[in-house]
Design a protein around this motif. Sequence first.
Motif, PDB file in Angstrom:
ATOM      1  N   ARG A  61     -57.628 -31.166 122.339  1.00 55.11           N
ATOM      2  CA  ARG A  61     -58.456 -30.090 122.876  1.00 55.11           C
ATOM      3  C   ARG A  61     -59.929 -30.296 122.537  1.00 55.11           C
ATOM      4  O   ARG A  61     -60.817 -29.945 123.324  1.00 55.11           O
ATOM      5  CB  ARG A  61     -57.965 -28.744 122.340  1.00 55.11           C
ATOM      6  N   LEU A  62     -60.188 -30.846 121.359  1.00 55.79           N
ATOM      7  CA  LEU A  62     -61.569 -31.124 120.981  1.00 55.79           C
ATOM      8  C   LEU A  62     -62.202 -32.157 121.907  1.00 55.79           C
ATOM      9  O   LEU A  62     -63.424 -32.208 122.046  1.00 55.79           O
ATOM     10  CB  LEU A  62     -61.633 -31.622 119.533  1.00 55.79           C
ATOM     11  N   MET A  63     -61.365 -32.966 122.531  1.00 52.05           N
ATOM     12  CA  MET A  63     -61.858 -33.966 123.481  1.00 52.05           C
ATOM     13  C   MET A  63     -61.992 -33.380 124.888  1.00 52.05           C
ATOM     14  O   MET A  63     -62.328 -34.082 125.838  1.00 52.05           O
ATOM     15  CB  MET A  63     -60.917 -35.168 123.521  1.00 52.05           C
ATOM     16  N   GLY A  64     -61.693 -32.077 125.029  1.00 47.15           N
ATOM     17  CA  GLY A  64     -61.839 -31.419 126.322  1.00 47.15           C
ATOM     18  C   GLY A  64     -60.632 -31.538 127.220  1.00 47.15           C
ATOM     19  O   GLY A  64     -60.718 -31.288 128.431  1.00 47.15           O
ATOM     20  N   ALA A  65     -59.483 -31.909 126.663  1.00 45.45           N
ATOM     21  CA  ALA A  65     -58.266 -32.041 127.470  1.00 45.45           C
ATOM     22  C   ALA A  65     -57.218 -31.038 127.004  1.00 45.45           C
ATOM     23  O   ALA A  65     -57.177 -30.666 125.832  1.00 45.45           O
ATOM     24  CB  ALA A  65     -57.721 -33.467 127.373  1.00 45.45           C
ATOM     25  N   GLU A  66     -56.381 -30.589 127.928  1.00 48.53           N
ATOM     26  CA  GLU A  66     -55.281 -29.686 127.598  1.00 48.53           C
ATOM     27  C   GLU A  66     -54.063 -30.534 127.225  1.00 48.53           C
ATOM     28  O   GLU A  66     -53.820 -31.578 127.816  1.00 48.53           O
ATOM     29  CB  GLU A  66     -54.959 -28.783 128.782  1.00 48.53           C
ATOM     30  N   CYS A  67     -53.318 -30.063 126.250  1.00 47.60           N
ATOM     31  CA  CYS A  67     -52.150 -30.820 125.794  1.00 47.60           C
ATOM     32  C   CYS A  67     -50.883 -30.002 126.010  1.00 47.60           C
ATOM     33  O   CYS A  67     -50.818 -28.817 125.668  1.00 47.60           O
ATOM     34  CB  CYS A  67     -52.297 -31.178 124.314  1.00 47.60           C
ATOM     35  N   ILE A  68     -49.882 -30.652 126.575  1.00 45.07           N
ATOM     36  CA  ILE A  68     -48.586 -30.021 126.828  1.00 45.07           C
ATOM     37  C   ILE A  68     -47.530 -30.773 126.021  1.00 45.07           C
ATOM     38  O   ILE A  68     -47.500 -32.012 126.001  1.00 45.07           O
ATOM     39  CB  ILE A  68     -48.212 -30.083 128.323  1.00 45.07           C
ATOM     40  N   ILE A  69     -46.662 -30.029 125.347  1.00 47.57           N
ATOM     41  CA  ILE A  69     -45.552 -30.646 124.621  1.00 47.57           C
ATOM     42  C   ILE A  69     -44.282 -30.457 125.433  1.00 47.57           C
ATOM     43  O   ILE A  69     -43.888 -29.327 125.741  1.00 47.57           O
ATOM     44  CB  ILE A  69     -45.370 -30.037 123.220  1.00 47.57           C
ATOM     45  N   SER A  70     -43.661 -31.563 125.804  1.00 48.92           N
ATOM     46  CA  SER A  70     -42.420 -31.490 126.580  1.00 48.92           C
ATOM     47  C   SER A  70     -41.268 -32.082 125.765  1.00 48.92           C
ATOM     48  O   SER A  70     -41.465 -32.693 124.723  1.00 48.92           O
ATOM     49  CB  SER A  70     -42.570 -32.257 127.900  1.00 48.92           C
ATOM     50  N   GLY A  71     -40.065 -31.856 126.282  1.00 44.94           N
ATOM     51  CA  GLY A  71     -38.881 -32.366 125.594  1.00 44.94           C
ATOM     52  C   GLY A  71     -38.370 -31.412 124.533  1.00 44.94           C
ATOM     53  O   GLY A  71     -37.740 -31.830 123.559  1.00 44.94           O
ATOM     54  N   ILE A  72     -38.639 -30.130 124.701  1.00 40.65           N
ATOM     55  CA  ILE A  72     -38.171 -29.124 123.736  1.00 40.65           C
ATOM     56  C   ILE A  72     -36.701 -28.822 124.019  1.00 40.65           C
ATOM     57  O   ILE A  72     -36.364 -28.013 124.895  1.00 40.65           O
ATOM     58  CB  ILE A  72     -39.010 -27.833 123.833  1.00 40.65           C
ATOM     59  N   ARG A  73     -35.819 -29.496 123.317  1.00 38.41           N
ATOM     60  CA  ARG A  73     -34.378 -29.267 123.497  1.00 38.41           C
ATOM     61  C   ARG A  73     -33.961 -27.962 122.825  1.00 38.41           C
ATOM     62  O   ARG A  73     -34.682 -27.451 121.945  1.00 38.41           O
ATOM     63  CB  ARG A  73     -33.592 -30.445 122.909  1.00 38.41           C
ATOM     64  N   PRO A  74     -32.799 -27.414 123.198  1.00 39.44           N
ATOM     65  CA  PRO A  74     -32.365 -26.139 122.608  1.00 39.44           C
ATOM     66  C   PRO A  74     -32.312 -26.170 121.078  1.00 39.44           C
ATOM     67  O   PRO A  74     -32.744 -25.215 120.412  1.00 39.44           O
ATOM     68  CB  PRO A  74     -30.963 -25.946 123.206  1.00 39.44           C
ATOM     69  N   GLU A  75     -31.810 -27.269 120.510  1.00 39.80           N
ATOM     70  CA  GLU A  75     -31.705 -27.329 119.044  1.00 39.80           C
ATOM     71  C   GLU A  75     -33.073 -27.376 118.380  1.00 39.80           C
ATOM     72  O   GLU A  75     -33.280 -26.830 117.296  1.00 39.80           O
ATOM     73  CB  GLU A  75     -30.861 -28.533 118.611  1.00 39.80           C
ATOM     74  N   ILE A  76     -34.037 -28.033 119.070  1.00 41.54           N
ATOM     75  CA  ILE A  76     -35.395 -28.073 118.528  1.00 41.54           C
ATOM     76  C   ILE A  76     -36.026 -26.681 118.598  1.00 41.54           C
ATOM     77  O   ILE A  76     -36.697 -26.233 117.661  1.00 41.54           O
ATOM     78  CB  ILE A  76     -36.263 -29.102 119.290  1.00 41.54           C
ATOM     79  N   ALA A  77     -35.790 -25.979 119.705  1.00 49.17           N
ATOM     80  CA  ALA A  77     -36.328 -24.619 119.861  1.00 49.17           C
ATOM     81  C   ALA A  77     -35.787 -23.703 118.767  1.00 49.17           C
ATOM     82  O   ALA A  77     -36.535 -22.916 118.162  1.00 49.17           O
ATOM     83  CB  ALA A  77     -35.972 -24.077 121.246  1.00 49.17           C
ATOM     84  N   GLN A  78     -34.486 -23.813 118.488  1.00 50.48           N
ATOM     85  CA  GLN A  78     -33.880 -22.986 117.444  1.00 50.48           C
ATOM     86  C   GLN A  78     -34.460 -23.310 116.078  1.00 50.48           C
ATOM     87  O   GLN A  78     -34.730 -22.411 115.268  1.00 50.48           O
ATOM     88  CB  GLN A  78     -32.361 -23.199 117.435  1.00 50.48           C
ATOM     89  N   THR A  79     -34.681 -24.598 115.814  1.00 47.62           N
ATOM     90  CA  THR A  79     -35.247 -25.008 114.523  1.00 47.62           C
ATOM     91  C   THR A  79     -36.653 -24.466 114.350  1.00 47.62           C
ATOM     92  O   THR A  79     -37.018 -23.964 113.280  1.00 47.62           O
ATOM     93  CB  THR A  79     -35.274 -26.552 114.411  1.00 47.62           C
ATOM     94  N   VAL A  80     -37.450 -24.576 115.409  1.00 48.91           N
ATOM     95  CA  VAL A  80     -38.835 -24.085 115.361  1.00 48.91           C
ATOM     96  C   VAL A  80     -38.866 -22.588 115.068  1.00 48.91           C
ATOM     97  O   VAL A  80     -39.644 -22.109 114.232  1.00 48.91           O
ATOM     98  CB  VAL A  80     -39.567 -24.409 116.684  1.00 48.91           C
ATOM     99  N   VAL A  81     -38.000 -21.848 115.743  1.00 51.85           N
ATOM    100  CA  VAL A  81     -37.940 -20.392 115.522  1.00 51.85           C
ATOM    101  C   VAL A  81     -37.462 -20.084 114.114  1.00 51.85           C
ATOM    102  O   VAL A  81     -38.002 -19.211 113.418  1.00 51.85           O
ATOM    103  CB  VAL A  81     -37.004 -19.728 116.558  1.00 51.85           C
TER     104      VAL A  81
END
Length: 285
Positions: free
Chosen positions: A227-247
């Motif tokens: 973002r500091l370089m002026g670009a938007e960043c998207i994170i993809s590949g969020i699997r269900p188990e990763i989503a649960q871990t993050v939460v």
Amino acid sequence: MSFNSHKLLQKQKKNILELWMKNQLADEGLREDLISNEDLRGQSEELISSLVNNLTSNDMEDLDGENWNPVIEILGGIAITRARQGFSPRETGRFVFSLKDALLAILQKEIADSKTLFEESTKISRVMDNLSIITFETFIKGREEVILRQTDEIAEISTPVIRVWDGILALPIIGTLDSSRTQIVMENLLQEIVETGSSIAILDISGVPAVDSLVAQHLIKTVSATRLMGAECIISGIRPEIAQTVVHLGIDLSNIITKASLATALAYAFKVLRLEVKRTTISKN
């Protein structure tokens, strides 16, 4: 070592070389695919010439003495070269030990007195054992250099920045994301943003086996740097188990755009850039 024994080995230098070469060529583990017989003979001859000149009575066992520097440098060069060529520690060790066998065989043949033979053989054995240790230490350093270089190369290969569309970059991450690798990811991504002028970068973590708080912090740092370089960043590949871990870990990714797959992330990027991809039907005449 006595003066006479020193003179003996100098006089027998050619015979030592021939016997040593015979021992090496007869070894079933000889790696002719890694080194030619001609190069092997050249290495052997250079080492013997330097070695016999240092087998004197004054400082024969003092390998820290300056007189031994040429021998150690030659052995070090051979060990480093063999480490880079793919020789194993055992194969490198046999190179030195077979020289020791040749030296002891010459002494046994030329010295008739058993007491003198024992004393001189013991001294030679100590010297060659110490040289073997030095060779192994240098070989290990050479292997470590090779491993570090290969690790860097693998890291570069495993973090490729792909230009999927004008203004859109994708960086698929495979494997564990640690601090050193995060640095490589950021450097590669930011450099590519500068070179291509891209405004959107997609970090795909489909190949990351697990996401913990540390990995999440690395991802957040990468997004912030992007973002500091002026670009938007998207994170993809969020699997269900990763989503649960993050939460479960209470990691806040609310200010980061996340998508389940690279395809949906790319579709979102198209939408942001107001690009439309349409399927066309090619008519057959």
